[in-house]
Write an enzyme that holds these catalytic residues in place. Structure first.
Site, PDB file in Angstrom:
ATOM      1  N   HIS A 163      -2.299  -1.914  -5.423  1.00 10.54           N
ATOM      2  CA  HIS A 163      -2.303  -1.438  -4.038  1.00 10.54           C
ATOM      3  C   HIS A 163      -1.120  -2.015  -3.265  1.00 10.54           C
ATOM      4  O   HIS A 163      -0.392  -1.290  -2.572  1.00 10.54           O
ATOM      5  CB  HIS A 163      -3.606  -1.836  -3.344  1.00 10.54           C
ATOM      6  CG  HIS A 163      -3.572  -1.607  -1.858  1.00 10.54           C
ATOM      7  ND1 HIS A 163      -3.108  -2.572  -0.979  1.00 10.54           N
ATOM      8  CD2 HIS A 163      -3.916  -0.542  -1.099  1.00 10.54           C
ATOM      9  CE1 HIS A 163      -3.175  -2.090   0.253  1.00 10.54           C
ATOM     10  NE2 HIS A 163      -3.657  -0.871   0.203  1.00 10.54           N
TER      11      HIS A 163
ATOM     12  N   HIS B 166       2.611  -0.193  -1.128  1.00 14.27           N
ATOM     13  CA  HIS B 166       3.384  -0.601   0.050  1.00 14.27           C
ATOM     14  C   HIS B 166       4.887  -0.645  -0.161  1.00 14.27           C
ATOM     15  O   HIS B 166       5.652  -0.273   0.731  1.00 14.27           O
ATOM     16  CB  HIS B 166       2.928  -1.997   0.498  1.00 14.27           C
ATOM     17  CG  HIS B 166       1.656  -2.014   1.265  1.00 14.27           C
ATOM     18  ND1 HIS B 166       1.569  -1.615   2.585  1.00 14.27           N
ATOM     19  CD2 HIS B 166       0.404  -2.411   0.922  1.00 14.27           C
ATOM     20  CE1 HIS B 166       0.318  -1.751   3.015  1.00 14.27           C
ATOM     21  NE2 HIS B 166      -0.409  -2.227   2.017  1.00 14.27           N
TER      22      HIS B 166
ATOM     23  N   GLU C 224      -1.641   1.816   6.277  1.00 13.81           N
ATOM     24  CA  GLU C 224      -2.605   1.986   5.194  1.00 13.81           C
ATOM     25  C   GLU C 224      -3.006   3.445   4.958  1.00 13.81           C
ATOM     26  O   GLU C 224      -3.094   3.898   3.821  1.00 13.81           O
ATOM     27  CB  GLU C 224      -3.863   1.144   5.473  1.00 13.81           C
ATOM     28  CG  GLU C 224      -3.644  -0.354   5.409  1.00 13.81           C
ATOM     29  CD  GLU C 224      -3.433  -0.865   3.982  1.00 13.81           C
ATOM     30  OE1 GLU C 224      -3.562  -0.087   3.026  1.00 13.81           O
ATOM     31  OE2 GLU C 224      -3.125  -2.068   3.850  1.00 13.81           O
TER      32      GLU C 224
ATOM     33  N   SER D 200      -2.039   4.722  -3.195  1.00 16.77           N
ATOM     34  CA  SER D 200      -2.441   3.949  -4.370  1.00 16.77           C
ATOM     35  C   SER D 200      -3.797   4.372  -4.913  1.00 16.77           C
ATOM     36  O   SER D 200      -4.286   3.786  -5.883  1.00 16.77           O
ATOM     37  CB  SER D 200      -2.477   2.455  -4.026  1.00 16.77           C
ATOM     38  OG  SER D 200      -3.398   2.193  -2.975  1.00 16.77           O
TER      39      SER D 200
END
Length: 292
Positions: free
Chosen positions: A132, A137, A178, A197
């Site tokens: 993740h 990111h 997010e 993700s």
């Protein structure tokens, strides 16, 4: 209960010796099974995201040339990322205190968990792991404008914490970094790491009729609660990354005051002032509530 996802460390773990909570990634200690989990996740998402993730995310994946068959070494990844936007990836043991998280961002360091999920957790893991944090990111941190936004968010987080309004700012992070969507000539694209993700949320966020898709508005987002246990009921959509960077020049003080006088909004609420791009059916979450 609402969580910032970068709040206090899980459980009662003591902080590491370093004051900034950084640890050695321990890359040499990863097992063949752990590398295989990364490979499975990477191959699955890299096939799914083209045409769904925004061009900037896909370009970041390509330009950073992350390993496809093994967990990236943060040192080598940081060398490439640093040449592009001055950011580095640092290993932390899990969730870190808010002030530590914000300080890292304010200094262009992205704190990433170094552990990876088990093979039976491919589709869902509540605490962010290395897939993740790095796959989700880091590609966007290679984009100069988004990289500047993340630094500004770190500085804003330190101020918000001092003002006692962190929950409102955390919602901005949640619904942009997010779980953000961006609108382009090709329709909606993913840039949020929590979506990018996740195989199942990638499809849900763009293609399922259940969630609302609403034009991003700062004060609206600051009032909106979010889900930490399931797909989002609402996704907020920006038109450009420059739109996010303008937030760095806004005096948030008066906004916090206005928001404090208004009630929070539930995740699936449609507010009269919303610019609704897609009004969701709510069917998915209604069914989940009936089962519960």
């Amino acid at each position: 209960m609402e969580s910032t996802k970068h709040g206090a460390a899980a459980g009662n773990a003591e902080p590491p010796i370093s004051g900034d909570w950084t640890i050695d990634q321990g890359w040499e200690s990863y097992t063949a099974e752990e590398h295989a989990v990364w490979k499975t996740l990477y191959e699955r998402q890299s096939k799914l995201l083209p045409g769904r993730a925004c061009d900037e995310f896909i370009r970041g994946m390509r330009d950073l040339a992350m390993d496809t068959d093994r967990i990236p070494d943060f040192r080598r990844l940081s060398d490439v990322l640093g040449m592009r936007t001055g950011w580095r990836v640092v290993a932390v043991p899990g969730l870190v205190p808010d002030e530590v998280f914000f300080d890292h961002l304010a200094n262009r360091r992205f704190p990433a968990g170094q552990f990876i999920r088990r093979p039976d957790q491919l589709d869902y893991l509540e605490e962010p792991d290395v897939f993740h944090d790095v796959f989700g990111h880091v590609p966007m941190l290679a984009h100069p404008v988004f990289a500047d936004y993340m630094e500004a968010y770190g500085k804003g987080g330190l101020r918000a914490q001092g003002m006692g309004v962190l929950a409102n700012l955390a919602r901005v992070y949640w619904y942009t970094v997010e779980f953000g969507l961006i609108r382009s000539g090709n329709g909606l694209g993913i840039y949020g790491s929590g979506i990018a993700s996740s195989y199942t949320e990638t499809i849900f966020a763009l293609e399922d009729p259940s969630p609302n898709r609403i034009r991003f508005d700062l004060e609206r987002v600051m009032r909106t609660l979010y889900r930490i246990d399931d797909f989002q009921e609402t996704y907020f959509v920006i038109d450009s990354f420059d739109e996010l960077l303008t937030l760095a020049d806004i005096d948030f003080g008066p906004i916090y005051q206005r928001v404090a006088a208004l009630p929070d909004l539930e995740p699936g609420t449609i507010d009269p002032g919303d610019e609704v791009l897609d009004k969701g059916t709510g069917a998915y979450h209604s069914a989940r509530r009936r089962v519960a």
